[in-house]
Design an enzyme around this catalytic site. Structure first.
Site, short mmCIF file in Angstrom:
data_model
loop_
_atom_site.label_atom_id
_atom_site.label_comp_id
_atom_site.label_asym_id
_atom_site.label_seq_id
_atom_site.Cartn_x
_atom_site.Cartn_y
_atom_site.Cartn_z
N LYS A 172 -0.99 -35.59 19.74
CA LYS A 172 -1.98 -34.53 20.01
C LYS A 172 -3.11 -34.73 19.00
CE LYS A 172 -3.65 -31.00 18.96
NZ LYS A 172 -5.10 -30.82 18.66
N GLU B 265 1.36 -34.35 5.78
CA GLU B 265 0.31 -35.01 4.99
C GLU B 265 -0.86 -34.04 4.95
OE1 GLU B 265 0.58 -37.85 3.48
OE2 GLU B 265 2.08 -39.04 4.54
N CYS C 196 -8.86 -36.63 2.94
CA CYS C 196 -7.78 -35.90 2.25
C CYS C 196 -7.66 -36.36 0.81
CB CYS C 196 -6.46 -36.09 2.98
SG CYS C 196 -6.08 -37.82 3.23
N GLU D 240 -10.12 -27.23 -1.87
CA GLU D 240 -10.58 -28.40 -1.13
C GLU D 240 -11.84 -28.01 -0.37
OE1 GLU D 240 -8.22 -29.75 2.26
OE2 GLU D 240 -8.32 -31.76 1.40
P1 NAP Z 1 -6.25 -28.72 10.76
O1 NAP Z 1 -7.14 -27.63 11.14
O2 NAP Z 1 -5.01 -28.41 10.03
O3 NAP Z 1 -5.94 -29.53 12.09
C1 NAP Z 1 -5.09 -30.65 12.10
C2 NAP Z 1 -4.47 -30.78 13.46
O4 NAP Z 1 -3.62 -29.66 13.69
C3 NAP Z 1 -5.48 -30.81 14.60
O5 NAP Z 1 -5.01 -31.69 15.60
C4 NAP Z 1 -5.44 -29.37 15.07
O6 NAP Z 1 -5.86 -29.25 16.41
C5 NAP Z 1 -3.97 -29.05 14.93
N1 NAP Z 1 -3.65 -27.63 14.87
C6 NAP Z 1 -4.43 -26.59 14.50
N2 NAP Z 1 -3.75 -25.42 14.60
C7 NAP Z 1 -2.51 -25.72 15.04
C8 NAP Z 1 -1.34 -24.95 15.34
N3 NAP Z 1 -1.31 -23.64 15.20
N4 NAP Z 1 -0.23 -25.61 15.74
C9 NAP Z 1 -0.23 -26.94 15.88
N5 NAP Z 1 -1.31 -27.72 15.64
C10 NAP Z 1 -2.43 -27.12 15.21
O7 NAP Z 1 -7.00 -29.78 9.86
P2 NAP Z 1 -8.40 -30.44 10.10
O8 NAP Z 1 -9.43 -29.42 9.81
O9 NAP Z 1 -8.43 -31.13 11.40
O10 NAP Z 1 -8.36 -31.59 8.99
C11 NAP Z 1 -8.70 -31.36 7.69
C12 NAP Z 1 -7.48 -31.20 6.80
O11 NAP Z 1 -6.57 -32.28 6.97
C13 NAP Z 1 -7.84 -31.24 5.35
O12 NAP Z 1 -7.13 -30.25 4.65
C14 NAP Z 1 -7.42 -32.61 4.90
O13 NAP Z 1 -7.19 -32.74 3.55
C15 NAP Z 1 -6.21 -32.85 5.72
N6 NAP Z 1 -5.94 -34.29 5.86
C16 NAP Z 1 -4.87 -34.84 5.21
C17 NAP Z 1 -4.62 -36.21 5.30
C18 NAP Z 1 -3.45 -36.82 4.60
O14 NAP Z 1 -3.04 -37.90 4.96
N7 NAP Z 1 -2.87 -36.19 3.60
C19 NAP Z 1 -5.45 -37.01 6.08
C20 NAP Z 1 -6.52 -36.42 6.74
C21 NAP Z 1 -6.75 -35.04 6.62
P3 NAP Z 1 -7.38 -28.87 16.78
O15 NAP Z 1 -8.27 -29.38 15.73
O16 NAP Z 1 -7.56 -29.55 18.08
O17 NAP Z 1 -7.41 -27.39 16.92
#
Ligand code: NAP
Ligand code: MG
Length: 483
Positions: free
Chosen positions: A177, A252, A286, A385
């Protein structure tokens, strides 16, 4: 060869089709604000179909394949990714606003992940265990079964490469997804997998919003493991939801990763890493190094050298391939601007900023890279962050002070240490509460081979490298009594 998939389709059981509801989402080009394409708004029913297709592949052709055969398919996926890397990079640049050169690096990294895991497939071995007389005991690694992969928008190709690559290597069947804001290269992966001969159902891709398709995937009882990359808040929800059916999760999450510069460091070598690790992908990384800790005696020198680099940074459309692209979305731009307003309200010192390119498209989500100096270690800009091209510089007195500041956030993903003192290198490496430490470098060029993941609020479990294969499999112990 050009890709031919329909962006409005989902990829389930080896076939492309519309989502069951027929609903669509507009994909926005962050460089212009214009609609780029439409994708399916996947539903719980689509996720259910994908999980069933994945299970069917495990019960069929995919489940029967040897490790060697899986490796050959992954190797082919790697070759096809490399062949199409420029096309993938252009797609990513348009979809997520990543400067073309950075997007090309991601495509090449995805190919490298498939290559690494292709070679690793048949190199995971079990063991025999000395036990009571009359017994032979052995262990083997088995796939979890169906794995769910929930992916963010910031590095779609790199994260798909490591997550899908590791899962398929161990013989799992995956349901992916992607983030609704970054789906094109994830869908392209379906076509690459088909062309490489991956059996139907071994990889299924259902775009959609997190609260609907993502939540349905983490809650699905047929999913045996969840690999989630994203924010701390959503990671906590996923763990809870997977916990309802006792499925293991790898989380992650985010970070507030420091680079620590001691007075004996090679400053000229450090400066490019200090800045690049903050502004790469417009800071939406991240493992971005968003805190720069500098020993007080060299503080002015380091800030001056960083400022010169900042002032040369140019922000503009992804396909112009400048230093910094746009934020992924209007929402992300707003989040970063709120941090900048807070900094202004609290009188934080701006020491340098980048420049906007001439004639920017009106609707693009651009933010100026900004370097703040003398930021108190407990201020929000030094704790939270930001996920934008914003770095804070904090002065420290000595090693103990540096460690206290470095370990003093709720995150623990990566740290960099710049010093020529070998004993200090080891002391710091051992005492930093993070998942990866880089000495006299930062990021190690991506490091496909290097286990990656966090402690504390940065998550748990490891992806990348060989170690990920243990996360994507379970040990079975077989005790044979033969007398
Ligand atoms: P996010 O809002 O947590 O979204 C990540 C994924 O989760 C997206 O596919 C999102 O879908 C989905 N999602 C959202 N709500 C959900 C729910 N209730 N149930 C299941 N899935 C759900 O994060 P983001 O804004 O895309 O990414 C930024 C964050 O990711 C930052 O905090 C960053 O540090 C972290 N990150 C970590 C790494 C690592 O390897 N440690 C790498 C990259 C990013 P939709 O967006 O389609 O709603
Ligand atoms: Mg987009």
């Amino acid at each position: 060869m050009a890709f031919s998939f329909d962006t409005k389709h989902i990829f389930v059981g080896g076939k492309w089709r519309a989502g069951e509801s027929g609903r669509l989402i507009d994909l926005i080009n962050p460089s212009t604000g214009e609609v780029l394409a439409q994708i399916a708004k996947g539903s719980a029913l689509d996720i259910d179909a994908a999980v069933n297709a994945a299970q069917a592949s495990l019960d069929g052709e995919w489940g029967e394949m040897t490790a060697l055969e899986r490796g050959r398919i992954l190797r082919k996926m790697s070759d096809l990714t490399l062949e199409r890397s420029k096309e993938l990079a252009k797609m990513e640049a348009l979809d997520v606003g990543k400067p073309f050169g950075q997007a090309l690096t991601d495509a090449i990294a995805m190919a490298r992940y498939f290559e690494f895991y292709a070679g690793a497939c048949d190199k995971i071995h079990g063991s025999t265990i000395p036990f009571m007389n009359g017994f032979t005991v052995l262990t083997m690694r088995e796939p979890h079964g169906v794995t769910g992969h929930i992916i963010p928008w910031n590095y779609p190709m790199q994260i798909n490469g490591r997550s899908i690559g590791g899962a398929l290597a161990m013989g799992n069947a995956a349901v992916l997804k992607p983030a609704e804001e970054a789906c094109l290269t994830a869908l392209a992966l379906g076509e690459i997998a088909s062309d490489a001969g991956l059996p139907a159902g071994a990889l299924n891709i259902v775009p959609g919003i997190g609260a609907e398709a993502g939540a349905a995937l983490s809650a699905h009882k047929g999913v045996n493991h969840i690999s989630f990359t994203g924010s701390k808040a959503v990671g906590a929800l996923i763990q809870k939801s997977a916990g309802e059916h006792v499925a293991p999760v790898t989380l992650e999450l985010g970070g507030k990763s420091p680079q620590i510069v001691f007075e004996d460091a090679d400053i000229d070598a450090a400066i490019p890493f200090l800045v690049n690790a903050g502004i790469q992908n417009a800071g939406q990384t991240c493992s971005a190094s968003s805190r720069i800790l500098v020993q007080r005696s060299i503080y002015d020198k380091v800030v001056k050298a960083m400022s010169e680099r900042y002032e040369a940074l140019i922000v503009g459309p992804a396909l112009d391939d400048l230093n910094v692209g746009p934020m992924i979305s209007a929402r992300q731009k707003q989040i970063v601007e709120e941090f900048l307003q807070l900094a202004q309200a609290d009188g934080l010192e701006i020491v340098a900023r980048g420049k906007m390119a001439d004639k920017l498209p009106d609707g693009g989500h651009y933010v100026l890279p900004t370097l703040f100096g003398n930021v108190p270690a407990d201020h929000s800009l030094a704790q939270d962050e930001i996920f934008g091209p914003v770095q804070v510089v904090i002065a420290f007195e000595d090693e103990a002070d540096a460690l206290k500041i470095a370990n003093g956030t709720s995150y623990g993903l990566v740290a960099g240490v710049w010093t020529k003192d070998g004993s200090r290198q080891m002391r710091m490496a051992k005492k930093l509460h993070v998942g990866q430490v880089f000495i006299n470098n930062y990021g190690a060029g991506g490091g496909v081979e290097l286990p990656f993941g966090g402690v504390k609020g940065s998550g748990h479990g490891r992806e990348k490298g060989f170690e990920a294969l243990y996360s994507f499999s379970v040990t079975k112990t077989i005790a044979i009594k033969h007398g």
